[in-house]
Structures are given as structure tokens and as C-alpha cells.
Design a protein around this motif. Structure first.
Motif, PDB file in Angstrom:
ATOM      1  N   LEU A  57       0.826  -1.207   0.000  1.00 23.44           N
ATOM      2  CA  LEU A  57       0.000   0.000   0.000  1.00 23.44           C
ATOM      3  C   LEU A  57       0.861   1.259   0.000  1.00 23.44           C
ATOM      4  O   LEU A  57       0.493   2.276  -0.602  1.00 23.44           O
ATOM      5  N   LYS A  58       2.017   1.185   0.641  1.00 27.31           N
ATOM      6  CA  LYS A  58       2.973   2.297   0.583  1.00 27.31           C
ATOM      7  C   LYS A  58       3.497   2.461  -0.844  1.00 27.31           C
ATOM      8  O   LYS A  58       3.620   3.576  -1.355  1.00 27.31           O
ATOM      9  N   GLU A  59       3.811   1.336  -1.478  1.00 25.17           N
ATOM     10  CA  GLU A  59       4.247   1.384  -2.879  1.00 25.17           C
ATOM     11  C   GLU A  59       3.162   1.967  -3.775  1.00 25.17           C
ATOM     12  O   GLU A  59       3.444   2.746  -4.685  1.00 25.17           O
ATOM     13  N   LEU A  60       1.938   1.602  -3.487  1.00 24.74           N
ATOM     14  CA  LEU A  60       0.805   2.074  -4.277  1.00 24.74           C
ATOM     15  C   LEU A  60       0.654   3.591  -4.176  1.00 24.74           C
ATOM     16  O   LEU A  60       0.385   4.266  -5.177  1.00 24.74           O
ATOM     17  N   ASP A  61       0.836   4.137  -2.985  1.00 20.16           N
ATOM     18  CA  ASP A  61       0.765   5.591  -2.810  1.00 20.16           C
ATOM     19  C   ASP A  61       1.839   6.292  -3.643  1.00 20.16           C
ATOM     20  O   ASP A  61       1.602   7.349  -4.240  1.00 20.16           O
ATOM     21  N   TYR A  62       3.014   5.701  -3.688  1.00 17.09           N
ATOM     22  CA  TYR A  62       4.117   6.268  -4.455  1.00 17.09           C
ATOM     23  C   TYR A  62       3.806   6.226  -5.956  1.00 17.09           C
ATOM     24  O   TYR A  62       3.969   7.229  -6.669  1.00 17.09           O
ATOM     25  N   LEU A  63       3.338   5.090  -6.430  1.00 12.64           N
ATOM     26  CA  LEU A  63       3.003   4.961  -7.850  1.00 12.64           C
ATOM     27  C   LEU A  63       1.840   5.874  -8.233  1.00 12.64           C
ATOM     28  O   LEU A  63       1.834   6.464  -9.319  1.00 12.64           O
ATOM     29  N   LYS A  64       0.860   6.003  -7.345  1.00 14.69           N
ATOM     30  CA  LYS A  64      -0.273   6.903  -7.587  1.00 14.69           C
ATOM     31  C   LYS A  64       0.217   8.327  -7.792  1.00 14.69           C
ATOM     32  O   LYS A  64      -0.247   9.035  -8.701  1.00 14.69           O
ATOM     33  N   GLN A  65       1.156   8.759  -6.967  1.00 15.65           N
ATOM     34  CA  GLN A  65       1.683  10.123  -7.102  1.00 15.65           C
ATOM     35  C   GLN A  65       2.418  10.305  -8.426  1.00 15.65           C
ATOM     36  O   GLN A  65       2.320  11.369  -9.057  1.00 15.65           O
ATOM     37  N   LEU A  66       3.121   9.274  -8.872  1.00 16.54           N
ATOM     38  CA  LEU A  66       3.806   9.351 -10.173  1.00 16.54           C
ATOM     39  C   LEU A  66       2.796   9.489 -11.310  1.00 16.54           C
ATOM     40  O   LEU A  66       3.044  10.202 -12.289  1.00 16.54           O
ATOM     41  N   VAL A  67       1.660   8.826 -11.178  1.00 13.94           N
ATOM     42  CA  VAL A  67       0.608   8.951 -12.187  1.00 13.94           C
ATOM     43  C   VAL A  67       0.044  10.367 -12.173  1.00 13.94           C
ATOM     44  O   VAL A  67      -0.130  10.994 -13.229  1.00 13.94           O
ATOM     45  N   ILE A  68      -0.230  10.894 -11.003  1.00 15.00           N
ATOM     46  CA  ILE A  68      -0.766  12.254 -10.878  1.00 15.00           C
ATOM     47  C   ILE A  68       0.192  13.277 -11.482  1.00 15.00           C
ATOM     48  O   ILE A  68      -0.225  14.240 -12.143  1.00 15.00           O
ATOM     49  N   GLU A  69       1.489  13.060 -11.292  1.00 16.59           N
ATOM     50  CA  GLU A  69       2.505  13.979 -11.807  1.00 16.59           C
ATOM     51  C   GLU A  69       2.796  13.772 -13.291  1.00 16.59           C
ATOM     52  O   GLU A  69       3.546  14.533 -13.893  1.00 16.59           O
ATOM     53  N   GLY A  70       2.187  12.740 -13.881  1.00 21.80           N
ATOM     54  CA  GLY A  70       2.409  12.469 -15.298  1.00 21.80           C
ATOM     55  C   GLY A  70       3.692  11.722 -15.595  1.00 21.80           C
ATOM     56  O   GLY A  70       4.072  11.570 -16.763  1.00 21.80           O
TER      57      GLY A  70
END
Length: 366
Positions: free
Chosen positions: A330-343
Motif C-alpha cells: 500500500l505504501k508502494e501504491l501511494d508512491y506509484l499513484k503520485q507518479l501517475v498524478i505527476e504524469g
């Protein structure tokens, strides 16, 4: 005397209220699907209650109902002193909405999951980056599978359904790239959205082939997928959330489903691993509000993670299970989610983009 007249006039206006109507025309899935139609209707109802206006549903039994139902709704709205808005819910209503909206240029319309080749000033179309929420649930599925096989069950393979699949498989590919775990995806379609039995039969077939987690993007058919996972898990763990949770935390394998469109985790606590949600309720709410307040502007609005237009459920019943069986995911998921948001990671929305998708250059935080 003047003050008295002003107060009297205001009282009369408040008593009479505004004559405004919001009408939702369902697709063939109809209300009660606990998914796409229900989610949109919830947003419309919330706006109607807040603004104290009338909200109504017209159900479509088959696709041939779309044009007459939209026409009927438009005619009703035109009779209202303050107008209103008509919602067309679902990609399959695209042609019908285009035709009827052009015939009633003074009526506001909103399309959910609908896109036009040319924009109309009286139509606002809401589209969603389904692939972005599906990416997140795909990553969880990849981390949680014990058999190395997961399933996807779609309704009709229309663009929104396929975007869910692309994102789901991209999340699985991302986990494979980052963790080196090989995972097989089984795919199937019910070719409709309204029959839970078809979803259940297809789910049992995939479970029998070795899948232990299935993501369904199939409207009411997905309810059958959840039912199949629940029945199989209860045979192993016993009935009730506490038994499911205890069995899962002991490390023993269960069968899981993943919900869609709205938070479906409550439908089988502990068995629905998570839900890939999209803001159909938000679209319903703002469609009504913008039409009522005069802020309506025709065109297309595309909502993704950045706009909080898609998301995953809060994991009310499964967070502890996921943390125990897939530590750190879930920590990894938060990190990947932010990368998606940032493009920095672009989730595929086509088959070709899915084939080319990789996150091999990404480094997860330790």
C-alpha cells in the motif's frame, strides 16, 4: 408597509420554490445494479435534496428505449418553468443522446461515459480515466494472488470497460516489472450488464481454472462475481466477516473479487479486496448543480486521479489483510499513484499502449 410587502413576496417565492427537474435515463442495467446507474443516481439525488428540486428516473428495458426515453425526459423538462437537465447514462446511449440533444437545443443534457465527435453547447459529457483506478487495483491483485492467476470479467467490451481492463493489466505488469513475479490474466465477457448469473458462472469458470482474484467491470453482472467469490471463501473460512478475516490473516488462501464504479466492498466484507471507483456520483451532482445555478457549459470533462475523478475504496475491511499478506504494497501504491498524478507514469488507454507499457525504470521507495 414596503418592508411588509417585500417579506410577503419573499415568503411566496420560497413557498412556491423553483420549478426545475433533473431526469436520469438509465441504460439497460437499470437501477439496482449497485454500480454504474446507482452511483450516478446517488449524485443526482444528493444535488436534488440540497437544491430542493425534483429528481426522477426513467428506466430503459432495451436499447430501442433510449431515444423515446430521452425524448420523453426532454419534453418534461421543457414544461418546467425553470427548466432542468436530462442525464443519459452509459456509452451505449451515445447516438441516442446526440440525436435527441440536437432536437432539443434549449434543454440541458449530461452524458455519462459518452463522447461526441463534435461538441454541442447544451450537452456536457463526463468521461473518466478508468484505467488509472484500475491500475491501482491491478497492482493490489498482483501482490495478493497466491496462485499466480487472476481474472478479469467485462460486460460488453465498450471503451470504458476496456479502459478498466487496460489499467488492471497495466497494474499487474507494473508489479511483475518491479517484483519479478509472473502472473497470468484470464479474460472473459458477459456481453451484457444486467445478469448477475452470467457473471457468477463466468467467475466460477475462472476460479476453477486457478484464478483466486477476479476484477469485474460488468455492471450488475459483477454482483454475481462477488457472490461467487463469497460462496467459495465461506466454504473455506465459514460465514461472516470475522471468520473471513481470521482465516485470511492466518495466511490461508481465499477467493477474492474486486468491485467497480462505486465502493462495493460492503457487499462481501473481507471478500471484496477493493473497488476501482470513478466519480459518477460527482458527475451526477455537478451536472444538476451547474444546470440549476446557470454555470452549465457544454463540452467534455475528463476526470482522472489528478482531478480526484477516479480512486480506489478505503479498504475498510481488507487493509489489515493486505498489510499482513503483502507488506509494504500500500505504501508502494501511494508512491506509484503520485507518479501517475505527476504524469511520470502514463497508464495505457489502448491495447497498443498496454503492450508497450513498462515501469522498469521506476525505483520504489525503501
Amino acid at each position: 408597509m414596503k418592508k411588509f410587502l417585500v417579506f410577503t413576496l419573499l415568503a411566496v417565492l420560497l413557498t412556491l420554490g423553483f420549478s426545475f427537474k433533473a431526469i436520469m435515463v438509465t441504460d439497460t442495467g437499470g437501477l439496482g445494479d449497485k454500480s454504474f446507474n446507482d452511483g450516478t443516481w446517488a449524485g443526482i439525488q444528493r444535488a436534488a435534496q440540497e437544491l430542493k428540486v425534483e429528481a426522477k428516473v426513467i428506466m430503459s428495458q432495451e436499447q430501442s428505449d433510449y431515444i423515446p426515453n430521452l425524448t420523453k425526459a426532454a419534453e418534461e423538462v421543457m414544461k418546467e418553468k425553470d427548466g432542468g437537465i436530462v442525464f443519459a447514462v452509459g456509452f451505449m446511449m451515445t447516438d441516442a443522446l446526440m440525436k435527441v440533444a440536437q432536437q432539443y437545443p434549449t434543454v440541458y443534457f449530461a452524458g455519462i461515459d459518452i463522447a461526441f465527435d463534435k461538441e454541442l453547447p447544451n450537452v456536457i459529457n463526463f468521461l473518466f480515466k478508468e484505467q488509472e483506478s484500475a491500475f491501482l487495483v491491478g497492482y493490489i491483485a498482483a501482490a495478493m494472488t497466491r496462485t499466480g492467476k487472476v481474472g478479469f470479467i467485462g460486460g460488453i467490451p465498450i471503451p470504458p470497460v476496456e479502459r478498466f481492463r487496460y489499467g488492471y493489466e497495466a497494474g499487474i505488469k507494473a508489479y511483475q516489472d518491479l517484483k519479478g513475479k509472473k502472473i497470468t490474466v484470464l479474460r472473459g465477457y458477459t456481453n451484457e450488464f444486467s445478469d448477475p448469473k452470467k457473471g457468477k458462472d463466468l467467475a466460477n469458470s475462472q476460479f476453477s481454472q486457478g484464478a483466486d482474484i477476479i476484477f469485474a467491470a460488468a455492471g450488475a453482472c459483477g454482483n454475481g462475481v462477488i457472490e461467487a467469490a463469497k460462496e467459495r471463501s465461506e466454504k473455506l473460512a465459514g460465514k461472516g466477516y470475522e471468520n473471513i478475516k481470521k482465516y485470511a490473516l492466518s495466511g490461508k488462501p481465499l477467493y477474492y473479487a474486486i468491485g467497480v464504479d462505486v465502493d462495493q466492498d460492503y457487499m462481501a466484507p473481507g471478500v471484496v479486496l477493493t473497488s476501482a471507483m470513478k466519480g459518477i456520483d460527482v458527475a451526477g451532482y455537478y451536472g444538476v448543480k451547474w444546470a440549476y445555478t446557470g454555470q452549465f457549459k457544454g463540452g467534455t470533462k475528463i476526470l482522472g486521479l489528478k482531478e480526484n475523478g477516479v480512486r480506489i475504496s478505503e479498504l475498510k475491511y481488507t487493509k489489515e489483510i493486505i498489510d499482513k499478506l503483502a507488506p509494504g504494497v500500500l505504501k508502494e501504491l501511494d508512491y506509484l499513484k503520485q507518479l501517475v498524478i505527476e504524469g511520470k507514469i502514463v497508464i495505457p488507454d489502448s491495447e497498443d499502449a498496454l503492450k508497450a507499457f513498462t515501469v522498469k525504470g521506476v525505483k520504489l521507495p525503501k
